[in-house]
Structure formats: structure tokens, C-alpha cells
Design a protein around this motif. Structure first.
Motif, PDB file in Angstrom:
ATOM      1  N   LEU A 116      58.881  88.013  51.535  1.00 26.96           N
ATOM      2  CA  LEU A 116      58.245  87.260  52.611  1.00 26.96           C
ATOM      3  C   LEU A 116      56.769  87.582  52.764  1.00 26.96           C
ATOM      4  CD1 LEU A 116      61.083  87.138  55.259  1.00 26.96           C
ATOM      5  CD2 LEU A 116      60.240  85.321  53.795  1.00 26.96           C
ATOM      6  N   ASN A 117      56.229  88.412  51.811  1.00 26.08           N
ATOM      7  CA  ASN A 117      54.780  88.597  51.778  1.00 26.08           C
ATOM      8  C   ASN A 117      54.115  87.623  50.810  1.00 26.08           C
ATOM      9  OD1 ASN A 117      55.453  89.543  49.262  1.00 26.08           O
ATOM     10  ND2 ASN A 117      54.915  91.680  49.656  1.00 26.08           N
ATOM     11  N   GLY A 118      54.964  86.755  50.151  1.00 25.58           N
ATOM     12  CA  GLY A 118      54.380  85.692  49.351  1.00 25.58           C
ATOM     13  C   GLY A 118      54.706  85.734  47.885  1.00 25.58           C
ATOM     14  N   SER A 119      55.075  86.893  47.321  1.00 27.20           N
ATOM     15  CA  SER A 119      55.388  86.967  45.902  1.00 27.20           C
ATOM     16  C   SER A 119      56.771  86.422  45.651  1.00 27.20           C
ATOM     17  CB  SER A 119      55.310  88.413  45.408  1.00 27.20           C
ATOM     18  OG  SER A 119      56.255  89.214  46.087  1.00 27.20           O
ATOM     19  N   SER A 120      57.041  85.975  44.429  1.00 28.20           N
ATOM     20  CA  SER A 120      58.360  85.444  44.095  1.00 28.20           C
ATOM     21  C   SER A 120      58.715  85.807  42.677  1.00 28.20           C
ATOM     22  CB  SER A 120      58.380  83.918  44.254  1.00 28.20           C
ATOM     23  OG  SER A 120      57.530  83.301  43.319  1.00 28.20           O
ATOM     24  N   GLU A 121      60.037  85.831  42.434  1.00 32.32           N
ATOM     25  CA  GLU A 121      60.539  86.170  41.113  1.00 32.32           C
ATOM     26  C   GLU A 121      61.776  85.349  40.852  1.00 32.32           C
ATOM     27  OE1 GLU A 121      62.605  89.937  38.766  1.00 32.32           O
ATOM     28  OE2 GLU A 121      61.674  90.206  40.728  1.00 32.32           O
ATOM     29  N   GLU A 122      61.795  84.623  39.753  1.00 29.53           N
ATOM     30  CA  GLU A 122      62.940  83.775  39.445  1.00 29.53           C
ATOM     31  C   GLU A 122      63.911  84.551  38.570  1.00 29.53           C
ATOM     32  OE1 GLU A 122      63.961  79.386  37.571  1.00 29.53           O
ATOM     33  OE2 GLU A 122      61.906  79.921  38.077  1.00 29.53           O
ATOM     34  N   SER A 123      65.213  84.477  38.927  1.00 33.29           N
ATOM     35  CA  SER A 123      66.243  85.180  38.167  1.00 33.29           C
ATOM     36  C   SER A 123      66.730  84.304  37.034  1.00 33.29           C
ATOM     37  CB  SER A 123      67.402  85.566  39.077  1.00 33.29           C
ATOM     38  OG  SER A 123      68.021  84.405  39.568  1.00 33.29           O
ATOM     39  N   ALA A 124      67.246  84.962  35.987  1.00 34.80           N
ATOM     40  CA  ALA A 124      67.754  84.216  34.848  1.00 34.80           C
ATOM     41  C   ALA A 124      69.084  83.573  35.196  1.00 34.80           C
ATOM     42  CB  ALA A 124      67.927  85.147  33.665  1.00 34.80           C
ATOM     43  N   THR A 150      58.340  86.291  61.587  1.00 35.48           N
ATOM     44  CA  THR A 150      58.054  85.860  60.223  1.00 35.48           C
ATOM     45  C   THR A 150      58.752  84.532  59.977  1.00 35.48           C
ATOM     46  OG1 THR A 150      57.923  88.155  59.464  1.00 35.48           O
ATOM     47  CG2 THR A 150      58.229  86.461  57.782  1.00 35.48           C
ATOM     48  N   THR A 151      58.003  83.537  59.524  1.00 33.81           N
ATOM     49  CA  THR A 151      58.551  82.196  59.333  1.00 33.81           C
ATOM     50  C   THR A 151      58.291  81.725  57.918  1.00 33.81           C
ATOM     51  OG1 THR A 151      58.212  81.654  61.668  1.00 33.81           O
ATOM     52  CG2 THR A 151      58.532  79.817  60.155  1.00 33.81           C
ATOM     53  N   LYS A 152      59.277  81.053  57.344  1.00 34.37           N
ATOM     54  CA  LYS A 152      59.147  80.438  56.021  1.00 34.37           C
ATOM     55  C   LYS A 152      59.739  79.042  56.106  1.00 34.37           C
ATOM     56  CE  LYS A 152      58.161  81.205  51.528  1.00 34.37           C
ATOM     57  NZ  LYS A 152      56.887  81.739  51.022  1.00 34.37           N
ATOM     58  N   VAL A 184      65.965  81.834  43.108  1.00 36.75           N
ATOM     59  CA  VAL A 184      64.606  82.359  43.148  1.00 36.75           C
ATOM     60  C   VAL A 184      64.525  83.418  44.238  1.00 36.75           C
ATOM     61  CG1 VAL A 184      62.180  81.818  43.580  1.00 36.75           C
ATOM     62  CG2 VAL A 184      63.606  80.224  42.281  1.00 36.75           C
ATOM     63  N   HIS A 185      63.981  84.593  43.888  1.00 38.22           N
ATOM     64  CA  HIS A 185      63.791  85.652  44.871  1.00 38.22           C
ATOM     65  C   HIS A 185      62.360  85.584  45.394  1.00 38.22           C
ATOM     66  CE1 HIS A 185      67.555  87.849  43.918  1.00 38.22           C
ATOM     67  NE2 HIS A 185      67.395  87.256  42.756  1.00 38.22           N
ATOM     68  N   GLN A 186      62.213  85.563  46.701  1.00 31.44           N
ATOM     69  CA  GLN A 186      60.885  85.527  47.319  1.00 31.44           C
ATOM     70  C   GLN A 186      60.775  86.640  48.354  1.00 31.44           C
ATOM     71  OE1 GLN A 186      59.746  81.771  48.970  1.00 31.44           O
ATOM     72  NE2 GLN A 186      59.963  80.649  47.053  1.00 31.44           N
ATOM     73  N   ILE A 214      66.379  83.300  47.610  1.00 25.29           N
ATOM     74  CA  ILE A 214      66.715  84.532  48.322  1.00 25.29           C
ATOM     75  C   ILE A 214      65.432  85.071  48.946  1.00 25.29           C
ATOM     76  CG2 ILE A 214      67.799  86.802  48.186  1.00 25.29           C
ATOM     77  CD1 ILE A 214      69.619  84.525  47.327  1.00 25.29           C
ATOM     78  N   LEU A 215      65.371  85.072  50.272  1.00 28.82           N
ATOM     79  CA  LEU A 215      64.217  85.605  50.984  1.00 28.82           C
ATOM     80  C   LEU A 215      64.494  87.059  51.355  1.00 28.82           C
ATOM     81  CD1 LEU A 215      63.542  82.639  53.443  1.00 28.82           C
ATOM     82  CD2 LEU A 215      62.404  83.079  51.261  1.00 28.82           C
ATOM     83  N   THR A 216      63.548  87.950  51.053  1.00 24.33           N
ATOM     84  CA  THR A 216      63.731  89.370  51.333  1.00 24.33           C
ATOM     85  C   THR A 216      62.611  89.868  52.229  1.00 24.33           C
ATOM     86  OG1 THR A 216      64.809  89.723  49.196  1.00 24.33           O
ATOM     87  CG2 THR A 216      63.980  91.675  50.334  1.00 24.33           C
ATOM     88  N   LEU A 217      62.976  90.511  53.332  1.00 23.36           N
ATOM     89  CA  LEU A 217      62.017  91.111  54.246  1.00 23.36           C
ATOM     90  C   LEU A 217      62.196  92.621  54.212  1.00 23.36           C
ATOM     91  CD1 LEU A 217      59.838  90.738  56.464  1.00 23.36           C
ATOM     92  CD2 LEU A 217      61.714  90.716  58.134  1.00 23.36           C
ATOM     93  N   ASN A 218      61.146  93.340  53.765  1.00 21.83           N
ATOM     94  CA  ASN A 218      61.165  94.801  53.719  1.00 21.83           C
ATOM     95  C   ASN A 218      60.799  95.362  55.089  1.00 21.83           C
ATOM     96  OD1 ASN A 218      61.783  95.525  50.935  1.00 21.83           O
ATOM     97  ND2 ASN A 218      59.878  94.473  50.422  1.00 21.83           N
TER      98      ASN A 218
END
Length: 570
Positions: free
Chosen positions: A562-570, A65-67, A558-560, A75-79
């Protein structure tokens, strides 16, 4: 409230001097035994610099998996599924290699039914070839952990080859009669093996670097709770400098296990030969202290060692002051979390969380005999805890359920304290390898660093002299040049700083007339005191590049997935 929860801490890992790196090798031990099939495994990667590329490769199936182009603070997260866990006692390729083109940190997370435990993965440069295995007192462990002897004797060691080539590993043991034994195993590139410790394994000795994890899939704790434990061991220490360990007094300390291969002296309080006792091998050193650390919470040793604090439900690597840093990253996975912070008593007001001082209701308590104080700080899901002027120690604390708390040293981001924030890299000057024109030098520095050096103050001039004093004697380009229209000197800076020249350091007879040169070079020669001279811009000199200080962007995390979705933290 968090201080009360610490009495139930389970298992913790050691901390190196720096958690950042560009190459990591890890694996997932068996989690909460086979009878809990719905377990979760994550890899959480914190990106520290803009335009970072990250690759995660599973050695078991070759999946990669490459980003690319990831920004600072992401923050990249791989489940991962339960299939990645290794429960067998055979050579295996269930390992992961994480690489990047710039420094990152890696957090390995395991959990089940909403309970998560985090484990800071050490970068490959922090690994070693020799590891001393801590000796747990089994009789004590049986009584305090309320676990059957069979469980305790089945603590495991996971040995992971961090080399891209075959690696011969020697497992040194001692049988019940005291006879020394050795087993040898050859691990393929990046492969691993898991063994039972049986309380007989004393040392791991490898040909090349390995990672060693002490683990158990389901160790009984209190009130019939069961928890996976894992602790990444630190390689054998070297050096002769005195080590000091501030010990938080909130723990009900039953043992302090030391791992070492050489004799050393240990003292309670500030070290001196007169107040110290000789220790010859790995053992519990707590009985050596007459008051059991009730009055003085500082342990000092004559050489670097590893100390494991053991309490009912707790095995914790104690941070020495040499492991204190300017900035730590805390990353929590449960809602009831916090950080245990240790700071110099005289400078507790300098501790910051993200971009704010600590809340006024944070209570600091003095660690007797140490010069330090400690406090529990409620933290956000992710954030930085840093100090403006001094190094501090930080432990992450997470509550798993009503009975069970997990804790570990936090992620080290920056070694040097800084008033402006969480400093990742200090400013520095770099000399290019090849000679080129002034214009090409400017382009080169913008590509490989931040800009061509601007020496607009005496302080900057002195810093450059210190950084480049050991470089070869040559001339280098700086960002000073003349205007084509007025022939006045100005700084061609890329950070929009004032172009006007208020400080100069010209050599005798310099600068020459404009027709002799419109650009400025610096003599990288200590006897000539790094003085400037004018030169033709088309002539060739080495570029003197400058890197501005880099800070972690905690307010832009920013939380991403690795399947493409992202969520920005406050």
C-alpha cells in the motif's frame, strides 16, 4: 513430510461459512512477548472483483489508507509496526476497521525473525453478541505444553466492539466455589478491551456485535519454543440441525472441547438417538468415546456446536461439514507450507489447485466411518483449492521452525462448487427499481450489473422465472429487439454471444407487427408464465438485468504494497 509436521501444530482459529465481506473489525494482540522487540504485523487483503475500493483506518491515530480501482486477484498488503499491538488490560482504541465497496477477504499476519502466523479475520456479518469461552484443562495443558501454570492462567480474551456506537459487554464468570459472577464494561465505537481469562470466564454477552479473540503472547511449546497463540471464537450457534465433524486421524488427540450453552446429544459416527449421549454443558467429550476415535473419525451432534481439538501443542477448531465450501483461498507466508484437504472419497479426483488437477503423487487416505478422505497438498504462496462438483474442507498448514507448525482453516471464497473454477458469485437476474425506456434500461444494466437479460435458451428462461418469481407483477425489458433495417429479431448482448434468435417464448398473438413495437418485454407474472411480447422501445418498463458468474482470477494474482510498489506472481 507435511503430515509429520502436523504433530507440532500450535493454535488455530474457527471458520465461519463465508470469509468474504465489505466490513471487518480487528486488532493485533501482543506478539511473542516484550523481549522480542522486532515483530512484524501485516494486513493482507484479497480483492475479488474489479473496480474495488478498499479503506483501512487505524482507530488509535485516525490514519486512513485508501486504494481505489483495484482489480480482481490483487493482494493488498499493509505493513504495521509493533506499536499496533495491544498488551494492556484496559479499554483501548488500538483497533482497525477495513471497509470496501465490494466483497474482499482479510488475513492478519504476525511474525518475528522470519516466523509468520496467519489469522483469517471474520467479516462483521459473521460476528455475534454471545460467545461461549472454551474451558481448557489446566492440569493437562501444563503437562503437554510444558508451560508454567502462571502462563496458562494468563490466557487472554480480546473483545472488540464492531459497532459504531457504545456497546455494553457483560463478562460472565464462575469463581472457584462455583458462584456466578458478572463484570460489565462499556466499549466506545470500535474500541476494545483485553482481559485475563483466569480459566473462570465462561461467556461474553454484548449488546451489539463484537469480535472475541482468545490469545497469549508467548505460550511455551516443546523444546523451549515460545509462540504467540490466538483464536477468533465463533458466536454461539443456533438452530436444531444435526452437525457432523470429520476429524483427521493424524493428530494425537488428547481432548475434544465442546462449547455450548444448551444440552445436546453427541455420537461417534452417524448420528442417531440410540447411539448418542446427552451432554449438558461445555466440557471435554473425548472420554465419551470408547475407542477414542481410533476406528471412527466422525463426530455428530444433535445441534450445531463448536468443537476444539486439543493435542500436545495444538488447539484447533474442527470444521463441520456445513462449513465445507466449493473453493478456498490459501495464503502462506513461509516456504514450507501446505494444505490439508478433506473431500468425499468418491470424488477426490475433482479437487483442483488453481487451474490444474492435484499432482498424481498426492496420497488420499480414508477417514474411517465418514465417507471422506484426506490428503496433504503442497501449495504455492497463494492459490485456490476448489472442487468441480462437491464441497470440501481445507486447512492451511505453515511451518514456523524445526519444531513449530501453525495451522488454521483456509479462507472461504465460494460456497458453491463449479466445474469452471473458483466461483465467487453465481449467475443471477436482478429487476431494476424504476421504469425506463429500453435504451436507458440497457445502460442501467451495464452500469449496475453486466447486461440486459438475454433469454436465448429454455434453460435461461426457466432460471429467470425462478429468480424473479417473487417480484412484483410488472413488465420488464430484455435484450431482444428488431433490426431497424430488416425488422428481424436479434439479441443485443454485451458478451459477444450470437445475436441470432434460436429460442422464443412469445405470448399468444405475439409479436405484433413492427410498427407496434421494435423491442421485447417479458411479463413478470407467474400465471402468465413469464411470456414475451413486443413493445415500443420508448415505452417504460423495468430493466431485467443479468450478472454473469464471477470467478477468482488465481492466475492473475498481483501483490501490491500500500506504499505503491507491486509484484506480480507467476
Amino acid at each position: 513430510m507435511l503430515a509429520l509436521l502436523l504433530t507440532a501444530l500450535m493454535f488455530s482459529r474457527g471458520l465461519s461459512m463465508d470469509s468474504r465481506g465489505t466490513s471487518f473489525t480487528t486488532a493485533f494482540p501482543e506478539n511473542i512477548a516484550f523481549y522480542f522487540p522486532k515483530t512484524y504485523n501485516l494486513l493482507k487483503i484479497t480483492v475479488l472483483f474489479n473496480d474495488t475500493a478498499v479503506n483501512i483506518t487505524s482507530l488509535a491515530n485516525g490514519n486512513s489508507t485508501t486504494k481505489s480501482g483495484v482489480s480482481n486477484g490483487t493482494i493488498l498488503t499493509l505493513n504495521l509496526t509493533k506499536d499496533v499491538e495491544e498488551y494492556r488490560f484496559v479499554p483501548s482504541n488500538k483497533s482497525f476497521r477495513i471497509t470496501s465497496n465490494k466483497n474482499i477477504t482479510v488475513l492478519s499476519v504476525s511474525g518475528w525473525e522470519g516466523r509468520f502466523q496467519s489469522h483469517v479475520v471474520e467479516p462483521d456479518q459473521n460476528l455475534g453478541t454471545v460467545y461461549q469461552v472454551p474451558l481448557l484443562n489446566i492440569q493437562f495443558t501444563n503437562n503437554q505444553f510444558q508451560a508454567p501454570a502462571t502462563l496458562l492462567f494468563n490466557l487472554r480474551l480480546m473483545i472488540i466492539n464492531a459497532a459504531d456506537k457504545d456497546n455494553t459487554v457483560t463478562i460472565k464468570k464462575v469463581d472457584p466455589s462455583g458462584q456466578s459472577l458478572e463484570d460489565k464494561v462499556t466499549l466506545g465505537p470500535l474500541s476494545l478491551i483485553q482481559i485475563k481469562t483466569n480459566v473462570s470466564v465462561k461467556e461474553i454477552n454484548a449488546e451489539f456485535n463484537v469480535s472475541v479473540i482468545l490469545t497469549h503472547p508467548c505460550l511455551d511449546g516443546i523444546n523451549c519454543s515460545c509462540n504467540m497463540v490466538r483464536s477468533q471464537l465463533k458466536p454461539q450457534s443456533s438452530g436444531d440441525q444435526i452437525a457432523t465433524f470429520p476429524v483427521p486421524p493424524i493428530f494425537n488427540i488428547t481432548q475434544i472441547q465442546v462449547t455450548t450453552k444448551r444440552p445436546f446429544r453427541v455420537a461417534q459416527g452417524v448420528y442417531s438417538v440410540q447411539n448418542s449421549i446427552t451432554v449438558y454443558n461445555s466440557t471435554d467429550i473425548l472420554p465419551l468415546f470408547s475407542n477414542n476415535l481410533n476406528q471412527n473419525f466422525l463426530i455428530s451432534t444433535s445441534v450445531p456446536v463448536t468443537l476444539h481439538l486439543i493435542s500436545p501443542g495444538l488447539i484447533l477448531d474442527i470444521m463441520s461439514t456445513s462449513m465445507f465450501s466449493g473453493c478456498f483461498l490459501v495464503d502462506f507466508n513461509s516456504t514450507q507450507s501446505g494444505a490439508l484437504v478433506i473431500a468425499n472419497t468418491s470424488s477426490t479426483s475433482g479437487v483442483q489447485i488453481n487451474d490444474q488437477p492435484l499432482a498424481s503423487n498426492v496420497m488420499w487416505r480414508i477417514l474411517n466411518g465418514t465417507g471422506f478422505s484426506w490428503a496433504m497438498v503442497e501449495a504455492q504462496q497463494i492459490g485456490t483449492i476448489w472442487h468441480q462438483t462437491d464441497k470440501i474442507g481445507v486447512y492451511m498448514i505453515e511451518r514456523l521452525d524445526i519444531w513449530t507448525i501453525y495451522g488454521s482453516p483456509a479462507i472461504t471464497l465460494g460456497m458453491t462448487p463449479d466445474r469452471s473454477g473458483c466461483l465467487l458469485n453465481s449467475e443471477n437476474f436482478v429487476l431494476g427499481d424504476d421504469k425506463m425506456s429500453w435504451s436507458l434500461s440497457r445502460e442501467y444494466c451495464m452500469e449496475t450489473a453486466d447486461e440486459l437479460a438475454t433469454l436465448n435458451t429454455l434453460d435461461n428462461q426457466n432460471k429467470l422465472s425462478l429468480y424473479l418469481a417473487q417480484e412484483e407483477v410488472t413488465d420488464g425489458w430484455i435484450s431482444l429487439r428488431r433490426s431497424l433495417y430488416s425488422t428481424n429479431w436479434y439479441w443485443k448482448s454485451e458478451d459477444h454471444s450470437p445475436p441470432n434468435v434460436t429460442f422464443t417464448y412469445w405470448a399468444y398473438g405475439q409479436p405484433e407487427k413492427p410498427e407496434k413495437g421494435l423491442c421485447a418485454s417479458i411479463s413478470l407474472d407467474t400465471p402468465t408464465k413469464f411470456m414475451w411480447k413486443s413493445a415500443r422501445c420508448c415505452s417504460e418498463n423495468k430493466p431485467v438485468c443479468f450478472n454473469r458468474p464471477k470467478y477468482f482470477s488465481f492466475n492473475k494474482t498481483v501483490h501490491q504494497m500500500l506504499n505503491g510498489s507491486s509484484e506480480e506472481s507467476a
